[in-house]
Scaffold this motif. Structure first.
Motif, PDB file in Angstrom:
ATOM      1  N   ARG A   1      46.804  41.043  44.993  1.00  0.00           N
ATOM      2  CA  ARG A   1      46.735  41.870  46.310  1.00  0.00           C
ATOM      3  C   ARG A   1      46.975  41.169  47.329  1.00  0.00           C
ATOM      4  NH1 ARG A   1      41.184  44.727  48.324  1.00  0.00           N
ATOM      5  NH2 ARG A   1      40.669  42.484  49.098  1.00  0.00           N
TER       6      ARG A   1
ATOM      7  N   TYR B   1      40.418  37.486  46.075  1.00  0.00           N
ATOM      8  CA  TYR B   1      40.510  38.721  45.517  1.00  0.00           C
ATOM      9  C   TYR B   1      41.080  38.435  44.097  1.00  0.00           C
ATOM     10  CZ  TYR B   1      41.759  43.742  44.267  1.00  0.00           C
ATOM     11  OH  TYR B   1      41.689  44.799  43.569  1.00  0.00           O
TER      12      TYR B   1
ATOM     13  N   ASP C   1      45.912  37.679  48.906  1.00  0.00           N
ATOM     14  CA  ASP C   1      44.386  37.387  49.019  1.00  0.00           C
ATOM     15  C   ASP C   1      43.689  36.577  47.698  1.00  0.00           C
ATOM     16  OD1 ASP C   1      41.655  37.575  49.212  1.00  0.00           O
ATOM     17  OD2 ASP C   1      41.695  40.005  49.754  1.00  0.00           O
TER      18      ASP C   1
ATOM     19  N   ASN D   1      39.651  38.907  40.302  1.00  0.00           N
ATOM     20  CA  ASN D   1      39.849  40.111  39.591  1.00  0.00           C
ATOM     21  C   ASN D   1      40.760  39.759  38.313  1.00  0.00           C
ATOM     22  OD1 ASN D   1      38.907  42.926  41.002  1.00  0.00           O
ATOM     23  ND2 ASN D   1      39.588  41.402  42.499  1.00  0.00           N
TER      24      ASN D   1
END
Length: 437
Positions: A147, A158, A155, A162
């Motif tokens: 992302r 993130y 990011d 993830n």
């Protein structure tokens, strides 16, 4: 665990996909990042261009040609009928997605969905092929973890969180397959990394998992000490430090994108450049250590425009340079080289989208001249000012070549010359002769 990225030419045909499968099936756990098959992204851009122009018939013609190409690759890739049909069914979904946009309003949002299909198709084909030969590979979709934020930057928090979730769901998988280039933006929409594409993806994945090594597999055996298209007898550079690699990548060495270097550098992860066609070749290793007293390579960046602003009032004009640079900032145009004197400043840019407006604004501060069709020739190595002789060797090579600008001292690794495009080949050959022979 290592991260291996394969470019478009490395997966550009059924046979090359099989070659990649052989390379990655060595019994060691790894993440494999794939680009779209060579030529696919350009074709998807062409399809999008037809749709922007509200010409669905033209778009459908190109879509049909592209689909036939992929169907042929699948026919050559799979011996097992069940897996072949599985790949064809998945392929149909991709092309149904592309065709769905020939009927509706087309915007940048839809274009990014179309552009993502190239990587989605190449990874689907590779993952299905691995299953067909008995390899337990797992697909980890980039859209589930990659992302960018509202500023278009990765990011990283993130991504790490993830990606860890994706990997822990299948902890014993020998091979994880994922897409390069594509991601989601801060609003959850399909987007892409733009700069560096799949190289950047591999470096971000490597940084997120603290990889042992990041490998970039292309169709050339490492980064060469000059451009083999213009200079005979070039040789691969075996070792580069991160700064040298970034300079070469930024100034024209096509094998690697400059953004790829930063995540690896920040996390102290070596990057190895390797050749899919010659997997036994040692390639180039990029790491934190450096070789003292050595010139490594020469690279050239095309499509450069030089702008000179001459002002008799500059000598005592407080804030002159700030005002000049603010003009380029306002048009989101980056500057490559800068040289200054008491009466003027010269800069180079590689994006001429707003050239007319920039020149118009600069005329408020002095006389402006523009030179187009220029090339930056960059010499990279250990160029600390204490190392006597390297600068003079480079300068001596350029004795018979008109040089518009010289930039030195901005870093310890680079001296750059601005020449006319017509003098590029001579400059590269002269530098190669003087510095390496």
């Amino acid at each position: 665990m290592k991260v291996l990225k394969f470019g478009g030419t490395s997966v550009g045909s059924a046979q090359r996909m099989k070659n990649v499968a052989q390379l990655i099936c060595d019994g060691r756990q790894k993440i494999v990042v794939l680009s779209a098959m060579s030529g696919t992204t350009n074709t998807l851009v062409e399809i999008s261009d037809y749709l922007y122009k509200k010409n669905p018939d033209g778009a459908n013609e190109v879509i049909n040609v592209l689909e036939r190409k992929y169907r042929q690759v699948i026919a050559e890739l799979f011996d097992d009928e069940n897996y072949r049909q599985q790949a064809l069914d998945a392929l149909k979904n991709n092309f149904d997605t592309i065709r769905s946009f020939t009927k509706d309003l087309f915007t940048l949002f839809e274009e990014k969905i179309i552009l993502a299909q190239g990587e989605l198709m190449s990874t689907m084909m590779m993952n299905t092929y691995l299953h067909s030969i008995g390899v337990e590979s797992v697909m980890i979709p980039a859209l589930d973890y990659m992302r960018i934020d509202k500023n278009g930057e990765p990011d990283t928090i993130y991504i790490k969180r993830n990606l860890d979730k994706c990997l822990t769901a299948f902890p014993n998988a020998p091979i994880y397959i994922t897409q390069g280039f594509i991601c989601r933006n801060a609003y959850g929409e399909i987007d892409n990394l733009l700069r560096g594409g799949s190289d950047y993806s591999a470096s971000l994945v490597g940084a997120a998992i603290q990889a042992e090594e990041i490998q970039i597999w292309t169709d050339i055996d490492g980064m060469h000490n000059n451009d083999p298209r213009f200079v005979e007898g070039t040789k691969p550079v075996r070792t580069l430090n991160f700064e040298e690699a970034a300079e070469l990548a930024y100034f024209g060495a096509k094998i690697l994108h400059p953004t790829c270097v930063l995540p690896a550098k920040l996390n102290h992860i070596p990057v190895r450049l390797l050749n899919t066609m010659e997997p036994e070749a040692p390639g180039t290793i990029i790491c934190g250590s450096s070789e003292k007293g050595k010139i490594k390579a020469v690279a050239a960046k095309d499509g450069i425009t030089a702008i000179k602003i001459k002002s008799g009032r500059m000598l005592l004009a407080y804030g002159f340079l700030r005002k000049v640079f603010e003009i380029f900032e306002s048009y989101q145009t980056s500057i490559d080289m800068v040289t200054t004197s008491e009466v003027g400043v010269s800069v180079t840019i590689d994006n001429t989208k707003h050239l007319v407006e920039i020149v118009d604004d600069l005329k408020k501060f002095g006389t402006v001249t523009v030179d187009k069709d220029m090339v930056i020739i960059c010499v990279v190595g250990d160029l600390e000012w204490k190392n006597i002789g390297f600068e003079s060797n480079a300068m001596q090579a350029m004795t018979d070549i008109p040089v518009r600008m010289v930039s030195y001292g901005g870093s310890n690794y680079n001296i750059s010359f601005l020449v006319k495009a017509e003098d590029k080949k001579r400059a590269l050959q002269a530098l190669s002769h003087n510095l390496f022979e």
